[in-house]
Design a protein around this motif. Structure first.
Motif, PDB file in Angstrom:
ATOM      1  N   SER A 252       0.917  -1.260   0.044  1.00  0.00           N
ATOM      2  CA  SER A 252       0.041  -0.121   0.106  1.00  0.00           C
ATOM      3  C   SER A 252       0.960   1.322   0.156  1.00  0.00           C
ATOM      4  N   ALA A 253       2.209   1.064   0.177  1.00  0.00           N
ATOM      5  CA  ALA A 253       2.866   2.325   0.463  1.00  0.00           C
ATOM      6  C   ALA A 253       4.463   1.660  -0.047  1.00  0.00           C
ATOM      7  N   ASP A 255       6.728   3.657  -1.339  1.00  0.00           N
ATOM      8  CA  ASP A 255       7.652   4.570  -1.038  1.00  0.00           C
ATOM      9  C   ASP A 255       7.717   5.000   0.235  1.00  0.00           C
ATOM     10  N   ALA A 256       7.315   4.001   1.208  1.00  0.00           N
ATOM     11  CA  ALA A 256       7.484   4.200   2.696  1.00  0.00           C
ATOM     12  C   ALA A 256       8.877   4.580   3.339  1.00  0.00           C
ATOM     13  N   ARG A 263      10.553  12.838  -1.984  1.00  0.00           N
ATOM     14  CA  ARG A 263       9.216  12.811  -2.910  1.00  0.00           C
ATOM     15  C   ARG A 263       9.271  14.223  -3.600  1.00  0.00           C
TER      16      ARG A 263
END
Length: 404
Positions: A252-253, A255-256, A263
């Motif tokens: 779900s993420a 790029d956590a 970013r």
């Protein structure tokens, strides 16, 4: 057609973790061969661009246990699969960032499938004739760049004009294009890396997190320089052995592991034209209370003036959360109708999420991240082959942090 190398840039990670005040992500620039204002260095990524070629070399050091720890047994197909999974998740950090042309959800064909090669020296060395235009990761290639304390580095070949050729790479399409970007991982037994699964074992306590190292270097592949934000993946110092920065990627993420600073840096290079949220910018100038605080150019450039703070780190903090959202390296501007760059203390932070309030402050590079660590964002602002030329002043550290 002539061949012209703008720069081969090294990016390193140091062995030990040191803490520094919050600073900013940095981008590198190139002055076009034909002259004009500096342009950011970036990959040829866009809706009409072909998928970015990428691969990794399955040639591994011997014995592999001294360099890369895996859960799978050495020399097995499962070991290669495990290493490749770490590479894939490292790429996923960057393709998981919303509001960019790299975002896999909206632009699934931006990157070509990750290929494999068995060639040991598949990464471009100092001879430009070896460039192939494929972004490659090498675990078993030696280099003189592995000096004391260097865990990894990325070698970039950047064109300063369209139509230039480097080795077998396709001709460049624009000034500032990253034509070839290869990642080298130290392989002489002086450092050990571990996949996420192996890092959790007792042996992994003495190893560096391979996924984080690769994530950092891929930031360079896409055009980012080092960040002074210690939480950022682009911070130039590795997490201590047995640990990693941020969170592990999740479905779900993906790029956590990244910080907001990472970013925003990626969005500044590859903005998604359909993004309606991250479109805010804060601009201004950092000026000294006394002109005696300004850097002084050498007598060889009497026609130039420094009218603002060069190399100030301008940081935007979200009013509601109190967290650093983004920051930038300030100090210059350029009028396309009247180049070259002028060192007037200008900065622009963004793109930022709209609908928020931000506090902005500036500070000098006086922590462990020194002016040398962000030099790539300044030294190339004045082109040597273009006219009129300019002279880049030294980064100014002779001031105290202060609000906008």
């Amino acid at each position: 057609m002539n061949r012209f190398l703008v720069s081969i840039l090294s990016a390193v990670l140091l062995y030990q973790l040191l803490v520094t005040p919050v600073f900013a992500y940095t981008r590198n620039y190139t002055v076009p061969q034909a002259g004009g204002c500096p342009v950011p260095n970036l990959q040829n990524i866009g809706s009409a661009a072909p998928p970015l070629p990428r691969q990794w070399s399955t040639s591994l050091p011997t014995p592999i246990q001294q360099t890369i720890l895996t859960v799978a047994a050495s020399g097995t197909p499962a070991q290669l699969t495990e290493i490749e999974a770490a590479i894939t998740q490292a790429y996923g950090m960057w393709t998981g960032v919303s509001g960019t042309l790299l975002n896999a959800a909206n632009f699934p064909t931006t990157l070509a499938p990750l290929g494999r090669t068995s060639v040991q020296n598949a990464c471009t060395n100092d001879a430009l004739s070896n460039a192939d235009g494929i972004n490659t990761i090498c675990f078993n290639q030696s280099s003189a760049a592995f000096t004391t304390g260097v865990l990894s580095f990325t070698r970039l070949i950047i064109a300063d004009a369209p139509g230039l050729f480097f080795g077998s790479a396709p001709a460049s399409l624009f000034a500032g294009q990253i034509v070839d970007a290869d990642i080298f991982i130290r392989n002489d037994g002086q450092a050990t890396f571990a996949t996420p699964g192996a890092l959790a074992t007792s042996a992994g306590a003495g190893a560096y997190d391979l996924e984080s190292i690769l994530g950092h270097e891929l930031g360079h592949v896409f055009g980012l320089d080092h960040s002074g934000v210690w939480r950022a993946i682009m911070f130039p110092v590795a997490a201590p052995p047995g640990t990693f920065f941020g969170d592990r990627p999740m479905a779900s993420a993906p790029d956590a592991p990244l910080a907001d600073d990472d970013r925003v840096g990626l969005r500044s290079l590859y903005p998604d034209p359909a993004d309606a949220l991250d479109i805010g910018f804060i601009s201004g100038r950092v000026l000294p209370a006394s002109p005696f605080a300004l850097a002084i150019l050498p007598a060889t450039a009497p026609h130039e003036y420094v009218t603002g703070m060069v190399g100030a780190q301008v940081v935007a903090v979200d009013d509601l959360s109190g967290s650093v959202v983004a920051a930038t390296l300030g100090g210059w501007s350029c009028d396309p109708a009247n180049p070259p760059a002028r060192f007037d203390g200008s900065y622009t932070i963004g793109p930022l999420p709209i609908g928020h309030s931000y506090q902005v402050y500036a500070e000098p590079f006086v922590g462990i991240v020194s002016p040398n660590d962000i030099a790539g964002g300044l030294v190339t602002l004045c082109g040597s082959a273009a006219a009129p030329a300019c002279t880049v002043p030294a980064v100014n550290t002779n001031f105290n942090p202060g609000p906008r």
